[in-house]
Design an enzyme around this catalytic site. Sequence first.
Site, PDB file in Angstrom:
ATOM      1  CE1 TYR A  62      -4.183  -1.533  -0.312  1.00  0.00           C
ATOM      2  CE2 TYR A  62      -3.074  -3.221   0.990  1.00  0.00           C
ATOM      3  CZ  TYR A  62      -4.123  -2.827   0.178  1.00  0.00           C
ATOM      4  OH  TYR A  62      -5.102  -3.726  -0.167  1.00  0.00           O
ATOM      5  CD  GLN A  97     -17.203  -0.337  -7.473  1.00  0.00           C
ATOM      6  OE1 GLN A  97     -17.161  -1.548  -7.271  1.00  0.00           O
ATOM      7  NE2 GLN A  97     -17.457   0.147  -8.671  1.00  0.00           N
ATOM      8  CG  HIS A 115     -14.476  -0.313  -2.179  1.00  0.00           C
ATOM      9  ND1 HIS A 115     -14.363  -0.911  -3.400  1.00  0.00           N
ATOM     10  CD2 HIS A 115     -15.641  -0.779  -1.660  1.00  0.00           C
ATOM     11  CE1 HIS A 115     -15.416  -1.704  -3.616  1.00  0.00           C
ATOM     12  NE2 HIS A 115     -16.204  -1.633  -2.583  1.00  0.00           N
ATOM     13  CB  CYS A 123      -5.469   2.885  15.272  1.00  0.00           C
ATOM     14  SG  CYS A 123      -4.883   1.752  16.551  1.00  0.00           S
ATOM     15  CB  CYS A 144      -2.137   4.003  16.932  1.00  0.00           C
ATOM     16  SG  CYS A 144      -3.383   5.144  17.538  1.00  0.00           S
ATOM     17  N   GLY A 182     -17.027   2.999 -15.674  1.00  0.00           N
ATOM     18  CA  GLY A 182     -15.736   2.326 -15.505  1.00  0.00           C
ATOM     19  C   GLY A 182     -15.687   1.285 -14.416  1.00  0.00           C
ATOM     20  CB  SER A 184     -15.858  -5.312 -14.066  1.00  0.00           C
ATOM     21  OG  SER A 184     -15.550  -5.414 -12.698  1.00  0.00           O
ATOM     22  CG  LEU A 209     -12.295   0.095 -22.832  1.00  0.00           C
ATOM     23  CD1 LEU A 209     -12.312   1.410 -23.598  1.00  0.00           C
ATOM     24  CD2 LEU A 209     -10.951  -0.076 -22.140  1.00  0.00           C
TER      25      LEU A 209
HETATM   26  N1  APR Z   1     -13.079   4.168 -19.579  1.00  0.00           N
HETATM   27  C1  APR Z   1     -14.155   3.460 -19.165  1.00  0.00           C
HETATM   28  N2  APR Z   1     -14.090   2.199 -18.711  1.00  0.00           N
HETATM   29  C2  APR Z   1     -12.889   1.607 -18.670  1.00  0.00           C
HETATM   30  C3  APR Z   1     -11.706   2.272 -19.113  1.00  0.00           C
HETATM   31  C4  APR Z   1     -11.839   3.610 -19.584  1.00  0.00           C
HETATM   32  N3  APR Z   1     -10.795   4.309 -20.015  1.00  0.00           N
HETATM   33  N4  APR Z   1     -10.657   1.411 -18.965  1.00  0.00           N
HETATM   34  C5  APR Z   1     -11.164   0.278 -18.459  1.00  0.00           C
HETATM   35  N5  APR Z   1     -12.500   0.376 -18.281  1.00  0.00           N
HETATM   36  C6  APR Z   1     -13.455  -0.612 -17.731  1.00  0.00           C
HETATM   37  C7  APR Z   1     -13.087  -2.057 -17.964  1.00  0.00           C
HETATM   38  O1  APR Z   1     -13.645  -2.504 -19.201  1.00  0.00           O
HETATM   39  C8  APR Z   1     -13.762  -2.749 -16.773  1.00  0.00           C
HETATM   40  O2  APR Z   1     -15.104  -3.118 -17.069  1.00  0.00           O
HETATM   41  O3  APR Z   1     -13.430  -0.432 -16.327  1.00  0.00           O
HETATM   42  C9  APR Z   1     -13.801  -1.651 -15.697  1.00  0.00           C
HETATM   43  C10 APR Z   1     -12.864  -1.881 -14.542  1.00  0.00           C
HETATM   44  O4  APR Z   1     -13.282  -3.021 -13.842  1.00  0.00           O
HETATM   45  P1  APR Z   1     -12.468  -3.632 -12.621  1.00  0.00           P
HETATM   46  O5  APR Z   1     -11.021  -3.735 -12.974  1.00  0.00           O
HETATM   47  O6  APR Z   1     -13.168  -4.868 -12.201  1.00  0.00           O
HETATM   48  O7  APR Z   1     -12.579  -2.489 -11.494  1.00  0.00           O
HETATM   49  P2  APR Z   1     -13.801  -2.163 -10.518  1.00  0.00           P
HETATM   50  O8  APR Z   1     -15.102  -2.491 -11.151  1.00  0.00           O
HETATM   51  O9  APR Z   1     -13.574  -0.782 -10.028  1.00  0.00           O
HETATM   52  O10 APR Z   1     -13.539  -3.176  -9.337  1.00  0.00           O
HETATM   53  C11 APR Z   1     -14.381  -3.116  -8.211  1.00  0.00           C
HETATM   54  O11 APR Z   1     -13.061  -4.707  -7.051  1.00  0.00           O
HETATM   55  O12 APR Z   1     -11.029  -5.562  -6.426  1.00  0.00           O
HETATM   56  C12 APR Z   1     -12.071  -4.789  -6.031  1.00  0.00           C
HETATM   57  O13 APR Z   1     -12.121  -3.218  -4.321  1.00  0.00           O
HETATM   58  C13 APR Z   1     -11.697  -3.385  -5.650  1.00  0.00           C
HETATM   59  O14 APR Z   1     -12.948  -1.344  -5.938  1.00  0.00           O
HETATM   60  C14 APR Z   1     -12.504  -2.527  -6.584  1.00  0.00           C
HETATM   61  C15 APR Z   1     -13.651  -3.440  -6.951  1.00  0.00           C
END
Ligand code: APR
Length: 239
Positions: A62, A97, A115, A123, A144, A182, A184, A209
């Site tokens: 981190y 998120q 998140h 702490c 802490c 953005g 999934s 995307l």
């Molecule tokens: N513009 C729009 N969408 C985009 C772009 C872009 N430039 N680049 C990528 N994407 C899309 C991808 O196609 C995908 O569907 O963004 C999405 C990202 O998905 P993830 O990688 O699964 O991220 P997210 O949905 O934020 O994950 C949720 O999972 O691991 C945990 O806590 C973590 O907050 C996170 C949560």
Amino acid sequence: MHTKYKFNPENKLVVLTGAGISAESGLKTFRDNNGLWENHNVEEVATPQGFRQNPKMVWRFYKDRYNQLKNVKPNPGHYALVDLENYLQDNFTLITQNVDGLHLVAGNKNVLEMHGSLRKSLCSKCNTYYDMESIDLDVPIPRCERCGGNLRPDVVWFGEIPYFLDEIELKLRSADFFMVVGTSGVVYPAAQFLQLAKIFGTNTIGINLAAPENVRLLDEFHRGKAGEILPQLVKLWTN
Ligand code: APR
């Protein structure tokens, strides 16, 4: 670019963002090839058990991600959401998120970081919060000042309950529009917000995307990069 919607300042909009909105700022998303976890096992760096087993390694992970943020800037997608908040004022709510804090850097105010944030720690014994900026990151495990307990990154890990869930439900209940950008749509509970919004009769919009898992729940879907699509849409919606 075509949209069937137009906003007026009375409309209540809730936006949910995920890693995709920060991709054009140079941050890796989670579920792409070579995603953020890289050589790490999710259980090692993103669960409370992983932290108990190897706090030094988790802190290293981190700290690297926090330090990386120093060279990262918001992109036009983030700024389009600032324009939208300026237009809708208190009727705008941004749930993210993402833990990168880029929405706040861009200038959004009404932001719920469900998140947590890489820019904070807390702490693990007494729950006192600290800005990362104000703690000594040169030691392997920061402690802490109040109780001497191990600090941990203020990031909600798998198996933990996200922040602001009650507030989010209330916002979704009264929203006229719900937009997802953005993400999934596979990580719960955020993945469920779209279902809730549909149950509450909200208009739903998506920008991504690739088509997300729950694309069938979107009344309007725009495929492409958030940093290119959002600024155009916001202009159409607010003019
Ligand atoms: N513009 C729009 N969408 C985009 C772009 C872009 N430039 N680049 C990528 N994407 C899309 C991808 O196609 C995908 O569907 O963004 C999405 C990202 O998905 P993830 O990688 O699964 O991220 P997210 O949905 O934020 O994950 C949720 O999972 O691991 C945990 O806590 C973590 O907050 C996170 C949560």
